[in-house]
Each structure stands twice: as structure tokens, then as C-alpha cells.
Design an enzyme around this catalytic site. Sequence first.
Site, PDB file in Angstrom:
ATOM      1  N   SER A   1       0.863  -1.646   0.516  1.00 20.31           N
ATOM      2  CA  SER A   1      -0.244  -0.037   0.242  1.00 20.31           C
ATOM      3  C   SER A   1       0.941   1.313  -0.287  1.00 20.31           C
ATOM      4  O   SER A   1       0.357   2.321  -0.992  1.00 20.31           O
ATOM      5  CB  SER A   1      -0.912  -0.209   1.052  1.00 20.31           C
ATOM      6  OG  SER A   1      -2.061  -0.818   1.083  1.00 20.31           O
TER       7      SER A   1
ATOM      8  N   HIS B   1       0.973   5.035   4.281  1.00 23.50           N
ATOM      9  CA  HIS B   1       0.420   5.414   3.113  1.00 23.50           C
ATOM     10  C   HIS B   1       0.477   6.542   3.160  1.00 23.50           C
ATOM     11  O   HIS B   1       1.070   7.375   1.589  1.00 23.50           O
ATOM     12  CB  HIS B   1      -1.836   5.710   3.422  1.00 23.50           C
ATOM     13  CG  HIS B   1      -1.986   3.813   3.647  1.00 23.50           C
ATOM     14  ND1 HIS B   1      -3.494   3.496   3.282  1.00 23.50           N
ATOM     15  CD2 HIS B   1      -1.497   2.868   3.599  1.00 23.50           C
ATOM     16  CE1 HIS B   1      -3.545   2.193   3.802  1.00 23.50           C
ATOM     17  NE2 HIS B   1      -1.936   1.977   3.382  1.00 23.50           N
TER      18      HIS B   1
END
Length: 356
Positions: free
Chosen positions: A278, A329
Site C-alpha cells: 500500500s 500510506h
Amino acid sequence: MYRQIERILLQYGYEMISINTPDIHLALRQEQGEGYAVVTLDETSGRYLETGQFYHVSEQIRAFIQQRGCHYCHFLYLLVSDNDSSAGRLFQNYECFWRIVPGRGQVMVYEAAEEGFMALRQPLEGMFAWQPGPVLHGSGINGSTGQGRWQSFCNAVKAGRLPICNMLIIGINILVFLYTDFFNVFSGSWIEAGALGWYEVISQGQWYRLLTSVFLHSNIGHIFNNMLVLAFIGSVLEKEIGAWKYGILYLASGILAGCASMVYNMLRDDYIVSIGASGAVFGIVGAVLYLVLFQKGRNAQYSARQIAWMAFLSLYGGFTSQGVDNAAHVGGFIAGFLLAALLTWGRTGREQHDFA
């Protein structure tokens, strides 16, 4: 379409010179006082060039090239158009022009073409390597069958039509998932598999975890979501910046995302084991946003609003969900944005001239 042509010209040493005339592009290569100019006329936007306007701009281009000390210059005109009448309207007095027909996937190279431009022929044909049908030329028809298919594949890779690095990254992720999750090799021990934990990295010096953790996924939904975004956004980015820069940006974004995660959890005195691509994927999203905002990617498949909205929804989904490493992230997104600026700094070497 012109973005792909521009990439080919850059690979063959041409300098992009921006002129203040819509849909007309100039590329110039100089060798020992002799010049090779490629003038691309792009009618794919739906605007058809007037004959008088084209002649006027063409003469100004010739005068500009002479001012640069290039008194003997060869010219190749590339007409990118699905309109069959454009060639006769624009090129009655020009000996060397090729026609690119995007709607039919054709590159028409006429017999009067100069030898100095013939090296561009195969890369231009490679833009349509995976479209059905023959490639037409002024002297006949060449099919793309048999041995030519392998050459077409090679041309497509060289011309940047295939996101080969992104395909390789996705393939590695899938293989690692099958090895670690599907076959249950590590019996559920993510630390043993190479997951990221700040204690193992800082205290035990296991820095390799910053990389190995990027290729680990907890379940099929986890890897499916990451690879789906990567397949679409990553392919766009690789075609824009090239395979090597894309690979560097992906891995560096994943590593820096892991660093952000470690620092955040150490400051909170919280020990969390994290895995997944991610952070690297968010780096790709951040990089595409940078290109759309600051590199004027006219042919990009996504707008700045779409990319920003995608990033917002992804980050929002992470902050409202349990078990998501939001620090990775955010860190990956910022890293990708900054790395894109670094890797594309002065990439086209454009000059701007007013030929209106």
C-alpha cells in the site's frame, strides 16, 4: 498519441522545442552543423490545420533553425490524422512526410523518405504493435505475422507501449503471495516471512524488512485491491517516466513509507507489525498527481481532480478502518510526489518559442 511520439524522439536524441501553435510540435537533432527536424502535426484533437497557417509556421520554423546555426537541415513532417484529405491539403509541396493513422493503427512511410529518418520507422510502428490489421506503407503492405510478432513485441517494449516493469512488479507480488499465503509456508508468522517491525529493524539491524514487507500481503482481498490500483495507475506512470525510473520510484516509495511507519510507531511507543504494497502504491498515486499538476501531462488518462479524489478516498478509508497502517500510506504518498519531482526534473529540456 503525441506523448508516445515525443518519447520515441527523445530516445533518438531529438530536442523538444515548444512552439506557440496548437497541435504543431518541433523536434530537432543537430550533428556537425547538419540538422534533422521532425515537425509533427496532430489533428487528433479534432482541429484541422489551415493550409496557409501551416505554410506560415513552417517557414518560421525554418528561419528559427537557421538562426541556431543549422544552415542545412533535413525535414520530416509527421501527420497524425484519421482524415484522408489532410495529406493532400497540407503536403503538396513537401517531399518528405509520413502519415500516422491512429484510428486504423497504421504508419504510412512513403518512398521519398530520407534515410536519416528511417531509424524512427520501427519505433513508430511499435506504437500499434498490439492492434489488429496490417501496417500500410507507401510502397505496399507489411503484415505483422510469424517472426514479425516477436519484433513487434520488442518494438512495443522499446517504445514504452508495454509497462513491462509494472507487469514484473505485479507478477512478483503474486508469486510471493502464493508462496507465503496460499501454500502457508511460514505458518502465519509474518515476522518470519519478512514483515516490518521497528524493533527488528532498529534493535537487530534487519533493514531488509523495509523491502521484503512491501511484497507481503495478508489475504487475497489485500493483494487484489493493491494490484488492481497498481495495474491501472502504475501503467500510466511507467509510460510517462520510463521503466527504470518507475521501478526506482516504486521501491523507494515503499521503503520510505516503511520508514514513516516505523518513526510514527516509535514516537507513539507502539509496536506494530506491518505488511503490504500500500505504501508503494500510494507513492505511485502521489507521483501521477505530481505529473498531472506540474508536468502538464496532456495525454494522461487521469485528471488532477481524479487523482486527488482517489488519494483522498483511499486515505479516508484507511483512517476509518481498523488494522491499516495510515502512516505508511501518508508517507508513501508524500514520498512518491517528491520522488516524481526529482526523477523528472528537466526531463524534456524544452525550449519555448513564439511562432504564431
